[in-house]
Design a protein around this motif. Structure first.
Motif, PDB file in Angstrom:
ATOM      1  N   ARG A  21       0.878  -1.166   0.000  1.00 17.07           N
ATOM      2  CA  ARG A  21       0.000   0.000   0.000  1.00 17.07           C
ATOM      3  C   ARG A  21       0.917   1.218   0.000  1.00 17.07           C
ATOM      4  N   VAL A  22       0.783   2.066  -1.009  1.00 18.85           N
ATOM      5  CA  VAL A  22       1.668   3.221  -1.182  1.00 18.85           C
ATOM      6  C   VAL A  22       0.829   4.495  -1.186  1.00 18.85           C
ATOM      7  N   ILE A  23       1.290   5.488  -0.426  1.00 21.32           N
ATOM      8  CA  ILE A  23       0.657   6.805  -0.423  1.00 21.32           C
ATOM      9  C   ILE A  23       1.768   7.827  -0.671  1.00 21.32           C
ATOM     10  N   CYS A  24       1.591   8.649  -1.712  1.00 29.22           N
ATOM     11  CA  CYS A  24       2.590   9.680  -2.012  1.00 29.22           C
ATOM     12  C   CYS A  24       1.879  10.940  -2.500  1.00 29.22           C
ATOM     13  N   ASP A  25       2.495  12.099  -2.233  1.00 36.52           N
ATOM     14  CA  ASP A  25       1.870  13.370  -2.592  1.00 36.52           C
ATOM     15  C   ASP A  25       2.229  13.830  -4.008  1.00 36.52           C
ATOM     16  N   GLY A  26       2.908  13.007  -4.744  1.00 33.76           N
ATOM     17  CA  GLY A  26       3.252  13.254  -6.140  1.00 33.76           C
ATOM     18  C   GLY A  26       3.666  11.924  -6.739  1.00 33.76           C
ATOM     19  N   PRO A  27       3.936  11.872  -8.023  1.00 36.56           N
ATOM     20  CA  PRO A  27       4.390  10.616  -8.612  1.00 36.56           C
ATOM     21  C   PRO A  27       5.625  10.099  -7.866  1.00 36.56           C
ATOM     22  N   CYS A  28       5.676   8.792  -7.645  1.00 40.27           N
ATOM     23  CA  CYS A  28       6.811   8.221  -6.919  1.00 40.27           C
ATOM     24  C   CYS A  28       7.188   6.866  -7.529  1.00 40.27           C
ATOM     25  N   LEU A  29       8.291   6.342  -7.055  1.00 40.37           N
ATOM     26  CA  LEU A  29       8.802   5.068  -7.551  1.00 40.37           C
ATOM     27  C   LEU A  29       8.948   4.114  -6.379  1.00 40.37           C
ATOM     28  N   LEU A  30       8.232   3.004  -6.412  1.00 42.15           N
ATOM     29  CA  LEU A  30       8.374   1.952  -5.408  1.00 42.15           C
ATOM     30  C   LEU A  30       9.486   1.022  -5.890  1.00 42.15           C
ATOM     31  N   VAL A  31      10.512   0.833  -5.082  1.00 41.46           N
ATOM     32  CA  VAL A  31      11.636  -0.027  -5.447  1.00 41.46           C
ATOM     33  C   VAL A  31      11.634  -1.243  -4.535  1.00 41.46           C
ATOM     34  N   ALA A  32      11.719  -2.429  -5.141  1.00 39.61           N
ATOM     35  CA  ALA A  32      11.717  -3.686  -4.386  1.00 39.61           C
ATOM     36  C   ALA A  32      13.040  -4.412  -4.578  1.00 39.61           C
ATOM     37  N   ALA A  33      13.484  -5.044  -3.530  1.00 35.39           N
ATOM     38  CA  ALA A  33      14.723  -5.835  -3.581  1.00 35.39           C
ATOM     39  C   ALA A  33      14.414  -7.196  -4.185  1.00 35.39           C
ATOM     40  N   ARG A  34      14.131  -7.183  -5.455  1.00 37.71           N
ATOM     41  CA  ARG A  34      13.877  -8.402  -6.218  1.00 37.71           C
ATOM     42  C   ARG A  34      14.747  -8.331  -7.454  1.00 37.71           C
ATOM     43  N   ALA A  35      15.331  -9.434  -7.847  1.00 35.25           N
ATOM     44  CA  ALA A  35      16.160  -9.448  -9.052  1.00 35.25           C
ATOM     45  C   ALA A  35      15.280  -9.290 -10.283  1.00 35.25           C
ATOM     46  N   ALA A  54      15.551  -0.840 -11.352  1.00 34.35           N
ATOM     47  CA  ALA A  54      15.989   0.126 -10.339  1.00 34.35           C
ATOM     48  C   ALA A  54      17.248  -0.402  -9.668  1.00 34.35           C
ATOM     49  N   ASN A  55      18.184   0.495  -9.375  1.00 33.33           N
ATOM     50  CA  ASN A  55      19.436   0.088  -8.731  1.00 33.33           C
ATOM     51  C   ASN A  55      20.119  -1.024  -9.519  1.00 33.33           C
ATOM     52  N   LEU A  56      20.167  -0.881 -10.819  1.00 46.46           N
ATOM     53  CA  LEU A  56      20.794  -1.788 -11.781  1.00 46.46           C
ATOM     54  C   LEU A  56      20.029  -3.083 -12.012  1.00 46.46           C
ATOM     55  N   ALA A  57      19.665  -3.817 -10.968  1.00 50.66           N
ATOM     56  CA  ALA A  57      19.031  -5.111 -11.194  1.00 50.66           C
ATOM     57  C   ALA A  57      17.750  -5.309 -10.387  1.00 50.66           C
ATOM     58  N   GLY A  58      17.286  -4.291  -9.680  1.00 53.45           N
ATOM     59  CA  GLY A  58      16.069  -4.425  -8.878  1.00 53.45           C
ATOM     60  C   GLY A  58      14.834  -4.076  -9.679  1.00 53.45           C
ATOM     61  N   LEU A  59      13.691  -4.148  -9.024  1.00 55.99           N
ATOM     62  CA  LEU A  59      12.419  -3.838  -9.660  1.00 55.99           C
ATOM     63  C   LEU A  59      11.872  -2.532  -9.125  1.00 55.99           C
ATOM     64  N   GLY A  60      11.271  -1.759  -9.992  1.00 53.64           N
ATOM     65  CA  GLY A  60      10.609  -0.529  -9.579  1.00 53.64           C
ATOM     66  C   GLY A  60       9.295  -0.386 -10.306  1.00 53.64           C
ATOM     67  N   ALA A  61       8.327   0.233  -9.641  1.00 50.96           N
ATOM     68  CA  ALA A  61       7.030   0.499 -10.250  1.00 50.96           C
ATOM     69  C   ALA A  61       6.718   1.975 -10.086  1.00 50.96           C
ATOM     70  N   VAL A  62       6.303   2.620 -11.164  1.00 49.97           N
ATOM     71  CA  VAL A  62       5.914   4.019 -11.133  1.00 49.97           C
ATOM     72  C   VAL A  62       4.503   4.101 -10.545  1.00 49.97           C
ATOM     73  N   VAL A  63       4.368   4.947  -9.510  1.00 49.91           N
ATOM     74  CA  VAL A  63       3.094   5.077  -8.795  1.00 49.91           C
ATOM     75  C   VAL A  63       2.635   6.530  -8.877  1.00 49.91           C
ATOM     76  N   PRO A  64       1.395   6.783  -9.321  1.00 53.93           N
ATOM     77  CA  PRO A  64       0.907   8.161  -9.372  1.00 53.93           C
ATOM     78  C   PRO A  64       0.618   8.687  -7.965  1.00 53.93           C
ATOM     79  N   ALA A  65       0.400   9.985  -7.872  1.00 54.60           N
ATOM     80  CA  ALA A  65       0.078  10.605  -6.585  1.00 54.60           C
ATOM     81  C   ALA A  65      -1.204   9.996  -6.007  1.00 54.60           C
ATOM     82  N   GLY A  66      -1.256   9.957  -4.678  1.00 58.93           N
ATOM     83  CA  GLY A  66      -2.433   9.443  -3.986  1.00 58.93           C
ATOM     84  C   GLY A  66      -2.146   8.122  -3.305  1.00 58.93           C
ATOM     85  N   GLY A  67      -3.199   7.448  -2.890  1.00 57.70           N
ATOM     86  CA  GLY A  67      -3.081   6.149  -2.235  1.00 57.70           C
ATOM     87  C   GLY A  67      -3.391   5.032  -3.210  1.00 57.70           C
ATOM     88  N   HIS A  68      -2.507   4.044  -3.275  1.00 54.98           N
ATOM     89  CA  HIS A  68      -2.666   2.985  -4.266  1.00 54.98           C
ATOM     90  C   HIS A  68      -2.197   1.633  -3.729  1.00 54.98           C
TER      91      HIS A  68
END
Length: 77
Positions: A21-35, A54-68
């Motif tokens: 569950r992600v809440i951000c006040d602007g677009p953000c990037l969730l980064v996970a420690a997954r190959a 993300a971070n060369l070999a990790g996973l990231g998801a672009v998340v828009p502003a708000g709660g998601h």
């Protein structure tokens, strides 16, 4: 990304799935420690979302502003 304030909480975590569950006040990037590997998908509120390396070999998801709900799921061929 533009978010200054953000919070996140892991809801479910397995080797092939991460739900947060992600809440951000602007677009953000969730980064996970997954190959990064082909077969990973990102969903935001159940809809396909941009998955980035993300971070060369990790996973990231672009998340828009708000709660998601953000899901990273591994579905190989």
């Amino acid at each position: 990304m533009d978010a200054r304030e953000r919070t996140w909480r892991v809801v479910e975590e397995r080797p092939d799935r991460l739900v947060a569950r992600v809440i951000c006040d602007g677009p953000c990037l969730l980064v996970a420690a997954r190959a990064w590997a082909p077969g990973w998908q990102a969903l935001v509120d159940g809809e396909p979302a941009s998955l980035v390396r993300a971070n060369l070999a990790g996973l990231g998801a672009v998340v828009p502003a708000g709660g998601h709900s953000v899901e990273l799921v591994y579905r190989p061929w």
